[in-house]
Design an enzyme around this catalytic site. Structure first.
Site, PDB file in Angstrom:
ATOM      1  N   SER A  19      63.244  16.158  46.191  1.00 23.67           N
ATOM      2  CA  SER A  19      61.624  16.617  45.901  1.00 23.67           C
ATOM      3  C   SER A  19      61.842  18.062  46.569  1.00 23.67           C
ATOM      4  O   SER A  19      61.685  18.326  46.786  1.00 23.67           O
ATOM      5  CB  SER A  19      60.722  16.053  46.895  1.00 23.67           C
ATOM      6  OG  SER A  19      59.411  16.597  46.609  1.00 23.67           O
ATOM      7  N   ASN A  63      63.290  27.586  53.836  1.00 20.63           N
ATOM      8  CA  ASN A  63      62.253  27.908  52.628  1.00 20.63           C
ATOM      9  C   ASN A  63      60.987  27.016  52.978  1.00 20.63           C
ATOM     10  O   ASN A  63      60.792  26.607  54.734  1.00 20.63           O
ATOM     11  CB  ASN A  63      62.363  26.761  51.816  1.00 20.63           C
ATOM     12  CG  ASN A  63      61.232  25.466  51.488  1.00 20.63           C
ATOM     13  OD1 ASN A  63      60.538  25.548  52.026  1.00 20.63           O
ATOM     14  ND2 ASN A  63      62.651  24.811  52.059  1.00 20.63           N
ATOM     15  N   GLY A 117      55.796  26.168  51.170  1.00 20.90           N
ATOM     16  CA  GLY A 117      53.988  25.492  52.060  1.00 20.90           C
ATOM     17  C   GLY A 117      53.428  24.328  50.931  1.00 20.90           C
ATOM     18  O   GLY A 117      52.606  24.247  50.896  1.00 20.90           O
ATOM     19  N   ASN A 162      55.896  12.171  44.240  1.00 20.75           N
ATOM     20  CA  ASN A 162      55.974  12.543  45.950  1.00 20.75           C
ATOM     21  C   ASN A 162      54.718  12.616  46.731  1.00 20.75           C
ATOM     22  O   ASN A 162      54.486  13.999  46.080  1.00 20.75           O
ATOM     23  CB  ASN A 162      57.764  13.529  46.464  1.00 20.75           C
ATOM     24  CG  ASN A 162      57.428  13.907  47.313  1.00 20.75           C
ATOM     25  OD1 ASN A 162      56.380  14.628  48.511  1.00 20.75           O
ATOM     26  ND2 ASN A 162      58.629  13.577  48.827  1.00 20.75           N
ATOM     27  N   ASN A 218      56.095  11.718  52.023  1.00 19.23           N
ATOM     28  CA  ASN A 218      56.581  12.220  51.987  1.00 19.23           C
ATOM     29  C   ASN A 218      56.275  12.302  53.873  1.00 19.23           C
ATOM     30  O   ASN A 218      54.804  13.088  53.909  1.00 19.23           O
ATOM     31  CB  ASN A 218      56.991  13.944  52.147  1.00 19.23           C
ATOM     32  CG  ASN A 218      57.019  14.802  52.691  1.00 19.23           C
ATOM     33  OD1 ASN A 218      58.029  15.080  53.796  1.00 19.23           O
ATOM     34  ND2 ASN A 218      56.770  16.076  52.303  1.00 19.23           N
ATOM     35  N   CYS A 262      57.705  16.681  56.139  1.00 18.03           N
ATOM     36  CA  CYS A 262      57.746  18.328  55.619  1.00 18.03           C
ATOM     37  C   CYS A 262      57.943  19.365  57.295  1.00 18.03           C
ATOM     38  O   CYS A 262      56.539  18.712  57.236  1.00 18.03           O
ATOM     39  CB  CYS A 262      56.668  18.596  54.466  1.00 18.03           C
ATOM     40  SG  CYS A 262      56.631  20.598  54.188  1.00 18.03           S
ATOM     41  N   LYS A 287      60.088   9.201  53.339  1.00 16.36           N
ATOM     42  CA  LYS A 287      60.796  10.122  53.436  1.00 16.36           C
ATOM     43  C   LYS A 287      61.038  10.496  54.740  1.00 16.36           C
ATOM     44  O   LYS A 287      60.070  10.939  55.194  1.00 16.36           O
ATOM     45  CB  LYS A 287      60.498  11.363  52.114  1.00 16.36           C
ATOM     46  CG  LYS A 287      61.825  12.342  52.487  1.00 16.36           C
ATOM     47  CD  LYS A 287      61.860  13.515  51.128  1.00 16.36           C
ATOM     48  CE  LYS A 287      62.960  14.377  51.338  1.00 16.36           C
ATOM     49  NZ  LYS A 287      62.733  15.498  50.834  1.00 16.36           N
ATOM     50  N   ASN A 343      65.347  15.605  55.299  1.00 17.58           N
ATOM     51  CA  ASN A 343      64.903  16.667  54.300  1.00 17.58           C
ATOM     52  C   ASN A 343      64.616  18.065  55.578  1.00 17.58           C
ATOM     53  O   ASN A 343      65.907  18.230  55.863  1.00 17.58           O
ATOM     54  CB  ASN A 343      62.914  16.571  54.994  1.00 17.58           C
ATOM     55  CG  ASN A 343      62.007  16.963  54.194  1.00 17.58           C
ATOM     56  OD1 ASN A 343      62.407  18.906  53.511  1.00 17.58           O
ATOM     57  ND2 ASN A 343      60.763  16.269  53.591  1.00 17.58           N
ATOM     58  N   THR A 360      69.044  22.003  47.014  1.00 15.58           N
ATOM     59  CA  THR A 360      69.792  23.290  46.967  1.00 15.58           C
ATOM     60  C   THR A 360      70.547  23.148  46.079  1.00 15.58           C
ATOM     61  O   THR A 360      70.844  24.647  45.540  1.00 15.58           O
ATOM     62  CB  THR A 360      69.369  23.781  48.800  1.00 15.58           C
ATOM     63  OG1 THR A 360      68.505  23.202  49.792  1.00 15.58           O
ATOM     64  CG2 THR A 360      70.516  25.163  48.604  1.00 15.58           C
TER      65      THR A 360
END
Ligand SMILES: Cc1cc2nc3c(=O)[nH]c(=O)nc-3n(C[C@H](O)[C@H](O)[C@H](O)COP(=O)(O)OP(=O)(O)OC[C@H]3O[C@@H](n4cnc5c(N)ncnc54)[C@H](O)[C@@H]3O)c2cc1C
Ligand SMILES: Cc1cc2nc3c(=O)[nH]c(=O)nc-3n(C[C@H](O)[C@H](O)[C@H](O)COP(=O)(O)OP(=O)(O)OC[C@H]3O[C@@H](n4cnc5c(N)ncnc54)[C@H](O)[C@@H]3O)c2cc1C
Ligand SMILES: Cc1cc2nc3c(=O)[nH]c(=O)nc-3n(C[C@H](O)[C@H](O)[C@H](O)COP(=O)(O)O)c2cc1C
Ligand SMILES: Cc1cc2nc3c(=O)[nH]c(=O)nc-3n(C[C@H](O)[C@H](O)[C@H](O)COP(=O)(O)O)c2cc1C
Ligand code: FES
Ligand code: FES
Lengths: 303, 271, 303, 271
Positions: free
Chosen positions: A18, A70, A73, A111, A139, A142, A176, A203, A281
């Site tokens: 995601s 990263n 946000g 997601n 999720n 995060c 997740k 994650n 990535t």
């Protein structure tokens, strides 16, 4: 190589992480042809929230040794506009893993993230109504949004939340997990007990970078969001350990990810128990990375 | 926008040349689509990308396509860090990975308006291909820090040069040259690329004088094709734009004040 | 550049990470001259346990992207032989950071681990009696030993244990935290509340590697200890985030470590609040890394 | 043991040569102490160490000092992975980091015993400097997989060769040559270095025949100077030895059965 996952029939085991592949942007950049030759066997949307989010102020990226930090946000247009504008564009994608023209549908996994059970319930209900959506990924991990971390890192809370929202959708629910926790397998079990159909991990790892200027005292964080999340090859060994730990402790399928750059890396996650593997990535280095990995897995070669 | 082939491709360096403080890299790209002026490519050396004490670069790097002819793409490089250093080391025959052409390029000027191209440092690169693309004569104003960098000006035709140290041309900022150009003949459209400070100067000046302007921005990029949302710059009126997808060329009116992260950073002046 | 840390006077802020520099082995390899030109301002021993430990079966190492995974398993001769045989060899070390011949003593910090408060108490009491030992580091974070992880990852348990053992020594007590936890700052506060004089972090991130042979099915873990801990540049951004989070929440001094390879990296940890910086894996690339970093910090340059 | 200077040092490659499947690297080391036969050094290329898809090597790599003369150290390299590949790419003038000489070397044979040097593959390297160091004539038995590798045998004088494929010398294992040598004249001391299987064969044979043997082992190493405890091999009677500090040369009697991780691994046969 076709794979069953939570009742879905996937062309191969490689999907995207995601937030690491924007299919709509990709159609703009690479053309509509991509729709019929999508690199992933299922497409996972970026995290969608109830309200639109602009995301964090720049800079949002920092290159780390063999990795990327990263602090995006979770920018997104919010649930309403996502359903209205994006869903139609995301229907009808297909993939052709063998290159032999026998293409197969690419199911959409949406997601979502909410800061409490009430918000998550509304997200699940809305997704539940839409046939374009084949599964939902929740999720809870995060690192850029405070509540996301807290729910996912504490097994008890996680189980309560999943149980509370589980009934809102009949679609497969993937949780997740956050890797920033003491015992990820305990969290995975909690998700399973709460009613999750699958778990996905890892994650990004909570990380930080300072602005690269030894002269501009006082030092300041580089990222607009202050801290960020580390992904890429640097985290692969951590991902392998967490996926192995989780797969050994749950009965539901596991989506493994973290630093995968090659079919050999994907194979390792499958070896320790993952059913599907997500590429994140690595797509930034090459948008076709997912397709290359799927093809190499298919061929049984290991590049 | 010219659509890019899906997936990065392995290209061969055909020649490299020093151009003052810069390096010109020519790359054979027989099957790549013809880029529009202002588009860019993500590049990474095929061998020895990364490692060393800082264990970077890992990601590919963004470079404006400075010229495109005879199936060759030209790039103008400035060695400012590990990625550009490695690319500057490449020699004819070496190979690199390329993805592109990417992004939204410049829009040609209306017939009745004179184009003024304003470049700063390595930001002159996309102006070269833009000059190639515009049939009519254009005004070219380029700013550099010193004589070695000012040699980059030969990439374009008939450039007027400003240098910070006065060693070549006007002593001072290229925006000073632009101000007097606009004053002399306000029927112009400005195309600019360079450091954030210069771009902000151009933006403010053009806003004040009502001159249309297209600005080519920079931002740290991971992907170059809209996947990571990393290359955000503030959009006028709120929210963010993705430089790689919505830009790198923007109408000045789309943008807020241009901050330090959005221009081509000065060498040795890490922001 | 002399630094005060828990009442000790150190020549500079660079020390070693426990288990990454064997001073006694180094004297054998590089000669006794090292004793007067030790690279670190304090010497931290490898983790000592009550009973001797052989360590994990080989292989114990795996090279990861920009990092190292180790599964050493805390081999050590046990408390008794450590005090008897090693302590005398570790006395009288000195360092000469400026190279100007004004050398300064290198205090000894003994790192210990026990699986419960009772074991730890015995370790602290024994160390307390020995004047050669200037401070004690309590390892509650080693990912290779089950109890180490558990104590350190749960703030409540950690506080209880530290409080229970605190009285057993008058020497400064440093608690080495585990990074494999949901909120390391909470653990650091727990250590502080329990009576720690300082905290140190990060220890290695739990990680795994498979044997690199796609043909020898079934796949098997590479490391003799099955899982291991990741260190080196790959973890530096995680370390920076954790050290910053901890330093912002505790009043006691912090020893920062994780991936430091240069004075610039050390400076960043100091910038986010560390008093001392430990160099671990970088010493494997160059045993003089600590000395180089200390000298560059001293000179104010940043190589 | 010869003590090593504290800290790695930057050395210059003076020449490189192909030797069949191997590469011989000569490095100027004017200030390094003279190594003992069997000692090794930790090497890393000064430039482009790491990166690429696997983002390795990161750590330095261990190599036996194959010869030392005129202030030059010679190494025999086999390209089996990213680290050896990079070192094999080095050319005269390139620089590398070196730490050493490290470890415990071979002990000279007693006057009355004939030395038999048994090498397998790249494990012949430390036997070359050992042959240089022993005044008396020695018996040299070397095993290789094929003709290309067997060319490595020219590093030593008067070697008898065995190859797996029979393309050069005896077809079969070098331990077969050793067995008949010992049978012919049991008053010998054996010095061996090579793959784990070969070393175990030598160990078992010497144990059976009561022949003293010194075995040079390999192990994955992070540091090479006793710091990491990573290079453990089982000690006879329990516990572990550090190959870098207690070895790499051991009396066969100190060791347990030699397992797959303790010998020089075969190319393409990752253990
Ligand atoms: C659309 C576009 C077009 C461009 N065109 C050109 C061109 O034509 N020619 C050209 O020479 N350049 C061009 N650039 C700039 C070029 O991409 C950068 O100079 C290059 O990415 C720098 O990489 P590096 O590894 O050499 O240096 P880095 O060290 O990666 O970057 C240098 C700057 O990045 C920051 N930085 C430092 N460390 C890090 C880190 N770890 N992570 C993230 N940022 C860091 C600092 O601000 C530093 O000043 C363009 C950029 C964009 C976006
Ligand atoms: C004392 C000593 C002396 C030596 N002398 C010589 C010599 O004279 N000449 C010579 O050519 N070699 C010598 N070696 C061996 C040499 O050090 C190795 O071949 C080298 O380290 C391999 O590095 P690489 O990066 O090329 O390959 P790697 O891929 O690092 O190593 C190859 C082997 O390591 C394992 N491996 C694969 N991936 C990894 C990983 N990620 N982490 C850890 N292990 C992995 C596998 O078993 C693989 O077969 C010696 C080793 C020792 C300990
Ligand atoms: C730029 C970026 C953005 C991401 N955005 C999201 C997101 O919106 N939602 C989410 O659940 N994970 C997000 N992730 C995490 C990835 O999906 C994935 O879990 C992680 O990057 C590890 O995989 P990788 O190492 O292959 O990238 C993001 C990761 C990156 C690098
Ligand atoms: C090979 C190795 C052995 C270690 N042994 C110990 C140990 O015995 N006790 C301990 O507290 N930490 C141990 N550590 C952790 C280090 O002290 C340090 O916390 C960690 O490696 C992070 O720092 P670095 O990235 O600079 O290596 C060990 C680390 C490595 C790599
Ligand atoms: S660089 Fe990734 S979205 Fe622009
Ligand atoms: S290689 Fe580190 S102890 Fe031997």
């Amino acid at each position: 190589m076709s794979i069953r996952f939570c009742g879905l029939e996937l062309a191969h085991p490689i999907i995207n992480g995601s937030g690491t592949f924007d299919a709509i942007a990709a159609f703009r950049v690479f053309g509509e042809g991509l729709r019929g030759a999508f690199p992933f066997a299922a497409y996972v949307s970026k995290t969608i929230t109830l309200e639109p989010r602009a995301g964090n102020p720049p800079p949002r990226l920092w290159e780390a040794p063999a990795g990327l930090i990263n602090s995006i946000g979770l920018p997104n247009k919010g649930l309403g506009d996502y359903l209205l504008e994006d869903l139609p564009l995301l229907a009808d994608m297909s993939t052709d893993p063998s290159g032999a023209g026998d293409s197969q549908a690419v199911p959409l996994i949406t997601n979502v993230m909410g800061s409490n059970a009430e918000e998550i319930s509304r997200l699940l209900e809305a997704c539940d109504e839409r046939p374009e959506i084949s599964a939902i990924e929740l999720n809870v991990s995060c690192p850029n949004v405070h509540t996301g971390l807290d729910i996912g890192a504490d097994p008890r809370q996680l189980e309560q939340v999943v149980r509370a929202v589980r009934g809102r959708t009949g679609k497969p629910l993937i949780v997740k997990l956050t890797p920033n926790t003491a015992d990820v397998a305990l969290c995975a079990r909690a998700a399973q007990e709460g009613g999750a159909d699958a778990v996905s991990l890892i994650n990004t790892l909570r990380a930080m970078a300072l602005a690269p200027n030894p002269l501009s005292r006082p030092p300041r964080p580089w990222l607009g969001g202050v801290t960020g999340g580390l992904s890429g090859p640097a985290v692969r060994a951590v991902a392998l350990a967490q996926v192995a730990a989780v797969a050994a402790r749950v009965a539901i399928p596991v989506i493994g990810m973290g630093g995968v750059q090659s079919a050999a890396h994907a194979r390792e996650l499958i070896d320790v128990g993952a059913t599907l593997v997500a590429v994140g990535t690595a797509s930034f280095l090459d948008p076709a990375a997912g397709a290359r990995i799927a093809a190499a897995l298919h061929a049984g070669t290991a590049p | 926008m010219s659509q890019a082939p899906f997936g990065r491709r392995l290209l061969r360096v055909t020649s490299t040349d020093e151009l003052g403080a810069y390096r010109v890299l020519r790359v054979a790209d027989p099957h790549g689509p013809k880029p529009r002026a202002g588009q860019f490519a993500m590049l990474a050396a095929a061998e020895h990308w990364g490692g060393g004490r800082e264990q970077r670069p890992y990601l590919p790097r963004a470079f404006s396509i400075a010229r495109h002819s005879g199936g060759e793409a030209h790039f103008l490089l400035e060695d400012v860090g590990p990625g550009t250093k490695r690319l500057c080391e490449l020699e004819a025959g070496d190979r690199l990975w390329a993805l592109g052409p990417l992004g939204r390029g410049f829009t040609a000027p209306p017939e009745d308006l004179r184009a003024i191209l304003v470049g700063g440092g390595v930001g002159i690169a996309p102006l070269a291909i833009l000059q190639d693309a515009i049939a009519a004569p254009v005004t070219v104003l380029l700013g550099f820090r010193d004589r070695a960098h000012a040699q980059g000006a030969t990439l374009l035709d008939s450039a007027r040069v400003a240098t910070d140290d006065g060693s070549v041309g006007h002593r001072g900022l290229v925006t000073e040259l632009l101000a007097s150009e606009i004053e002399r003949d306000p029927c112009a459209v400005v195309y600019a690329c360079g450091p954030a400070g210069m771009l902000e100067g151009v933006r403010a000046l053009c806003a004040r004088t009502g001159t249309p302007a297209q600005l080519a921005l920079e931002a740290g990029m991971a992907c170059g094709f809209g996947a990571c949302f990393g290359c955000a710059v503030p959009r006028r009126g709120g929210g963010y734009l993705r430089v790689c997808l919505d830009g790198p060329v923007f109408d000045a009116g789309e943008l807020e004040r241009i901050d330090e992260h959005a221009g081509l950073s000065e060498v040795g002046q890490p922001v």
